[in-house]
Design an enzyme around this catalytic site. Structure first.
Site, mmCIF file in Angstrom:
data_model
loop_
_atom_site.group_PDB
_atom_site.id
_atom_site.type_symbol
_atom_site.label_atom_id
_atom_site.label_comp_id
_atom_site.label_asym_id
_atom_site.label_seq_id
_atom_site.Cartn_x
_atom_site.Cartn_y
_atom_site.Cartn_z
ATOM 1 N N GLN A 81 3.610 4.840 7.646
ATOM 2 C CA GLN A 81 3.395 5.399 5.889
ATOM 3 C C GLN A 81 4.456 3.427 5.433
ATOM 4 O O GLN A 81 5.053 3.355 4.461
ATOM 5 C CB GLN A 81 4.108 6.105 5.075
ATOM 6 C CG GLN A 81 3.144 6.724 5.169
ATOM 7 C CD GLN A 81 1.771 6.716 4.239
ATOM 8 O OE1 GLN A 81 2.200 5.633 3.170
ATOM 9 N NE2 GLN A 81 1.302 7.488 4.143
ATOM 10 N N SER A 82 4.436 2.235 7.001
ATOM 11 C CA SER A 82 4.936 1.441 6.695
ATOM 12 C C SER A 82 4.878 0.245 5.461
ATOM 13 O O SER A 82 3.432 0.419 5.277
ATOM 14 C CB SER A 82 5.423 0.837 7.706
ATOM 15 O OG SER A 82 5.497 -0.843 7.668
#
Ligand SMILES: *Cc1c(COP(=O)(O)O)cnc(C)c1O
Length: 354
Positions: A81-82
């Site tokens: 989920q960067s």
């Protein structure tokens, strides 16, 4: 009164962020926690829509460097989920470049939040096991750089969070922008507070505060690791910045009358919670509080933890002598959706807690 900022010199830069971002008061939340010294928010969640957040400020300098090296492909890395990977992937598409993401963890069955946008961008994505990811990261980068070289393409590697000597310029420029707003709004901040994850935002603000003459304390709220890790990482990034851009760095330091060895990161690590990207219920409550009192959307991975920590410090009175505290909203809205189940109203038959 603050003096106008020192005139800084910069390396090559692409104008990508929608800036200046607003500097707004948070008077209802300040009253809620009993702090009357002045609480402000720098809205770097408004640097764009899908490119929003702090990473685009660093990418202005990183991508300018990539272009100067005639790069065709941007390779970068991060968690599934960067926000940084999402911004890089969409920016690459916007600029007609290719992008390859090295993501830590298993490919999620259902694509949500940032990774959904990564997929839409057409970036190539490689998923690697979490165990050993950090240790093997260099070899993953080397492997893909060689792979693209074989096809006659030049790949430019961007480290975790875009935090390196080049990326630091993003928040040096961000601090210069903030300084100008403080001058015109008549504020003299004693503290800037930010979430810190890979250290580059904290390092850029720390340098920027000294170089512009803003001269306030920069408090990094750790969302992973510990204070010692961040203090070392910030020092390393600043040393790399100086080494890589010596003439520009010397010129800026000289105008400000500061030496790099005077600069020391300040990190608070008591609000990390259970783990990176895992937050306690009170962080989710703070996210609801900020949304309902101020119309702000914070995220459980970065800004929610950091802002929760700031509110706890304000409630405890440890910042009672602070004035015009500026919280930097570093973005992260797409990280809210994959954690929707953690909000209390989801466990409450649909009744919203007031
Ligand atoms: C990456 C990120 C941070 C942390 O910034 P670093 O420069 O990596 O320390 C904070 N907030 C959000 C929303 C982020 O995406």
């Amino acid at each position: 009164m603050l003096n106008p900022a020192n005139t800084l010199v910069y390396p090559a830069r692409m104008a990508l962020a929608h800036a200046p971002t607003p500097l707004q008061p948070l008077s209802r939340i300040a009253r809620h926690v009993g702090f009357d010294g002045g609480l402000w928010i720098k809205r770097d969640d408004l640097t764009g829509s899908h490119l929003s957040g702090n990473k685009i400020r660093k990418l202005e300098f990183l991508v300018a460097e990539a272009k100067s090296q005639n790069a065709d492909v941007l390779i970068t890395c991060g968690g599934v989920q960067s926000n940084h990977c999402r911004a890089t992937a969409l920016l690459a598409a916007q600029l007609g470049m290719r992008c390859h993401l090295l993501l830590r963890g298993e490919e999620p069955a259902e694509k949500d939040g940032n990774v959904l946008l990564d997929c839409l961008s057409g970036a190539s994505i490689s998923y690697y096991p979490s165990a050993g990811f950090q240790r093997n990261l260099d070899s993953y980068f080397k492997h893909w750089q060689a792979y693209y070289a074989e096809q006659g393409l030049r790949a430019y590697g961007i480290p975790t969070g875009g935090s390196n000597g080049t990326g630091l310029w993003g928040y040096i420029a961000g601090t210069e922008e903030l300084h100008g707003q403080c001058v015109s709004q008549g504020l003299v901040p004693s503290h800037i507070v930010t979430a810190t994850g890979s250290g580059g935002t904290q390092a850029g603000l720390t340098l920027g505060s000294a170089l512009t003459g803003l001269g306030c304390k920069v408090l990094g709220m750790a969302v992973c690791d510990d204070a010692a890790w961040f203090n070392r990482k910030v020092a390393e990034d600043m040393a790399e910045w100086f080494q890589q851009f010596t003439p520009l760095a010397e010129r800026n330091l000289e105008v400000a009358g500061v030496s790099l060895s005077d600069l020391q990161a300040i990190t608070l690590d008591n609000y990390v919670g259970p783990a990176y990207a895992v937050a306690d219920p009170d962080v989710f409550e703070t996210i609801q509080l900020a949304a309902s009192l101020e119309g702000l959307v914070l995220d459980p991975v970065y800004t929610g933890k950091a802002f929760h920590g700031l509110l706890q410090e304000l409630r405890a009175g440890s910042l009672r002598h602070a004035r015009d505290v500026v919280f930097v909203h570093t973005g992260g809205i797409f990280g809210v959706f994959p954690q929707r189940a953690q909000f209390a109203f989801n466990n409450n038959n649909g009744e919203t807690k007031k």
